[in-house]
Write a protein that holds these residues in place. Structure first.
Motif, PDB file in Angstrom:
ATOM      1  N   ASP A  69       0.860  -1.180   0.000  1.00  0.00           N
ATOM      2  CA  ASP A  69       0.000   0.000   0.000  1.00  0.00           C
ATOM      3  C   ASP A  69       0.896   1.228   0.000  1.00  0.00           C
ATOM      4  O   ASP A  69       2.100   1.138   0.257  1.00  0.00           O
ATOM      5  N   MET A  70       0.309   2.375  -0.284  1.00  0.00           N
ATOM      6  CA  MET A  70       1.117   3.576  -0.459  1.00  0.00           C
ATOM      7  C   MET A  70       1.824   4.024   0.811  1.00  0.00           C
ATOM      8  O   MET A  70       2.925   4.579   0.743  1.00  0.00           O
ATOM      9  N   ASP A  71       1.246   3.783   1.963  1.00  0.00           N
ATOM     10  CA  ASP A  71       1.925   4.162   3.195  1.00  0.00           C
ATOM     11  C   ASP A  71       3.211   3.359   3.370  1.00  0.00           C
ATOM     12  O   ASP A  71       4.262   3.913   3.714  1.00  0.00           O
ATOM     13  N   HIS A  72       3.152   2.049   3.138  1.00  0.00           N
ATOM     14  CA  HIS A  72       4.363   1.232   3.240  1.00  0.00           C
ATOM     15  C   HIS A  72       5.371   1.617   2.158  1.00  0.00           C
ATOM     16  O   HIS A  72       6.580   1.665   2.417  1.00  0.00           O
ATOM     17  N   TYR A  73       4.887   1.868   0.936  1.00  0.00           N
ATOM     18  CA  TYR A  73       5.800   2.285  -0.125  1.00  0.00           C
ATOM     19  C   TYR A  73       6.546   3.558   0.279  1.00  0.00           C
ATOM     20  O   TYR A  73       7.765   3.673   0.098  1.00  0.00           O
ATOM     21  N   ALA A  74       5.802   4.525   0.831  1.00  0.00           N
ATOM     22  CA  ALA A  74       6.409   5.792   1.245  1.00  0.00           C
ATOM     23  C   ALA A  74       7.369   5.585   2.410  1.00  0.00           C
ATOM     24  O   ALA A  74       8.448   6.196   2.458  1.00  0.00           O
ATOM     25  N   ASP A  75       6.989   4.724   3.345  1.00  0.00           N
ATOM     26  CA  ASP A  75       7.860   4.465   4.489  1.00  0.00           C
ATOM     27  C   ASP A  75       9.154   3.778   4.060  1.00  0.00           C
ATOM     28  O   ASP A  75      10.231   4.064   4.602  1.00  0.00           O
ATOM     29  N   ASP A  76       9.055   2.874   3.085  1.00  0.00           N
ATOM     30  CA  ASP A  76      10.258   2.217   2.573  1.00  0.00           C
ATOM     31  C   ASP A  76      11.182   3.232   1.903  1.00  0.00           C
ATOM     32  O   ASP A  76      12.410   3.174   2.060  1.00  0.00           O
ATOM     33  N   LEU A  77      10.597   4.142   1.145  1.00  0.00           N
ATOM     34  CA  LEU A  77      11.395   5.184   0.497  1.00  0.00           C
ATOM     35  C   LEU A  77      12.046   6.084   1.536  1.00  0.00           C
ATOM     36  O   LEU A  77      13.222   6.462   1.404  1.00  0.00           O
ATOM     37  N   ALA A  78      11.302   6.412   2.589  1.00  0.00           N
ATOM     38  CA  ALA A  78      11.858   7.236   3.661  1.00  0.00           C
ATOM     39  C   ALA A  78      13.012   6.516   4.360  1.00  0.00           C
ATOM     40  O   ALA A  78      14.032   7.138   4.715  1.00  0.00           O
ATOM     41  N   ALA A  79      12.858   5.208   4.564  1.00  0.00           N
ATOM     42  CA  ALA A  79      13.938   4.435   5.188  1.00  0.00           C
ATOM     43  C   ALA A  79      15.197   4.457   4.331  1.00  0.00           C
ATOM     44  O   ALA A  79      16.317   4.548   4.854  1.00  0.00           O
ATOM     45  N   LEU A  80      15.015   4.383   3.014  1.00  0.00           N
ATOM     46  CA  LEU A  80      16.164   4.419   2.106  1.00  0.00           C
ATOM     47  C   LEU A  80      16.851   5.780   2.139  1.00  0.00           C
ATOM     48  O   LEU A  80      18.082   5.859   2.224  1.00  0.00           O
ATOM     49  N   THR A  81      16.069   6.859   2.078  1.00  0.00           N
ATOM     50  CA  THR A  81      16.676   8.198   2.084  1.00  0.00           C
ATOM     51  C   THR A  81      17.385   8.470   3.406  1.00  0.00           C
ATOM     52  O   THR A  81      18.433   9.122   3.429  1.00  0.00           O
ATOM     53  N   ALA A  82      16.837   7.964   4.500  1.00  0.00           N
ATOM     54  CA  ALA A  82      17.490   8.141   5.800  1.00  0.00           C
ATOM     55  C   ALA A  82      18.770   7.309   5.882  1.00  0.00           C
ATOM     56  O   ALA A  82      19.798   7.778   6.385  1.00  0.00           O
TER      57      ALA A  82
END
Length: 274
Positions: A69-82
């Motif tokens: 879902d989009m929340d998990h997709y966004a959280d995964d992207l945030a984890a990568l950028t961090a």
């Protein structure tokens, strides 16, 4: 190249090449970071750091059974950028990846971001509702799910050979290598992730997310997009963000970053340098 492990134990595969200002690419459904080859090689040559990941359940990332879902997709992207401690990053999303970028910026803030680009992207909302009468009927997406569940390999051969790249249009010559590469990427991912992902890209309403975005946003869309119809997507997104620019490409298909890479790359470079 490497992987990160998210808080729910999902391994996300990513590529990280070069140095300079980072450009982070989010791919479309049901593909992988390989779909950005033409852009990553181009911007690497122009002195940028280029990063792309395989969304959970796609490509070389974990074929997890949930979190699609989009929340998990966004959280995964945030984890990568961090994890990479990215600053002043430009986020570029194609199709479903455009939704991922929008949800990431709205959900996790824009302190690490400089600009964003939405290419043939799904926001604001694809499915038809009372509030979105111009959207596509839900049956369209139900049918896609049925194909994924029952005839995925055949469906993944037919879609790029027709609507995705506009190879079904008169006078357009299909490119077999492009079709096969699309099929290859799709079949690398998990059927469950792709099945659930149809709901994520079609039924997520990004209207309020778009309103929160303050960084400059370039919205690029072909007016002959047969996958994400132009009228109910790009012009609406460009108006909803606070600092949006709409660039329309007459006759270009949904997969224009591949078939029209020279044009798309040049316009992206102009936007990055502006």
């Amino acid at each position: 190249m490497g992987t990160i492990t998210t808080t729910d134990g999902t391994e996300i595969f990513y590529k990280d090449w070069g140095s300079g200002q980072p450009i982070v690419f989010s791919h479309g459904w049901p593909l992988s970071s390989d779909d950005w080859d033409a852009q990553m090689m181009f911007f690497l040559r122009h002195g940028y750091r280029v990063i792309a990941h395989d969304r959970r359940g796609h490509g070389r990332s974990t074929q997890t059974g949930d979190g699609h879902d989009m929340d998990h997709y966004a959280d995964d992207l945030a984890a990568l950028t961090a994890h990479l401690d990215l600053r002043d990053a430009v986020h570029v999303g194609h199709s479903t990846g455009g939704g991922e970028v929008v949800r990431y910026l709205a959900r996790h803030g824009q302190s690490r971001a400089a600009k964003a680009v939405l290419i043939s992207a799904v926001p604001p909302l694809m499915v038809q509702t009372e509030a979105n009468p111009g959207g596509l009927p839900k049956k369209v997406f139900d049918d896609i799910q049925a194909q994924v569940a029952g005839h995925r390999s055949e469906f993944y051969r037919d879609l790029p050979a027709t609507a995705f790249y506009g190879f079904n249009r008169p006078g357009v010559e299909p490119v077999e290598a492009i079709i096969q590469n699309w099929w290859r990427q799709g079949m690398m991912g998990g059927a469950k992730a792709h099945y659930d992902g149809v709901v994520a890209f079609s039924q997520t309403d990004f209207t309020e997310d778009l309103k929160k975005i303050t960084v400059p946003v370039l919205v690029m869309h072909g007016d002959d997009d047969q996958v994400v119809p132009y009228a109910d997507s790009a012009p609406l997104s460009a108006r909803l963000v606070r600092n949006g620019t709409l660039k329309t490409y007459p006759g270009f298909p949904h997969g224009m970053p591949t078939t029209q890479a020279e044009t798309i790359n040049a316009d992206l470079l102009t936007f990055l340098r502006s």
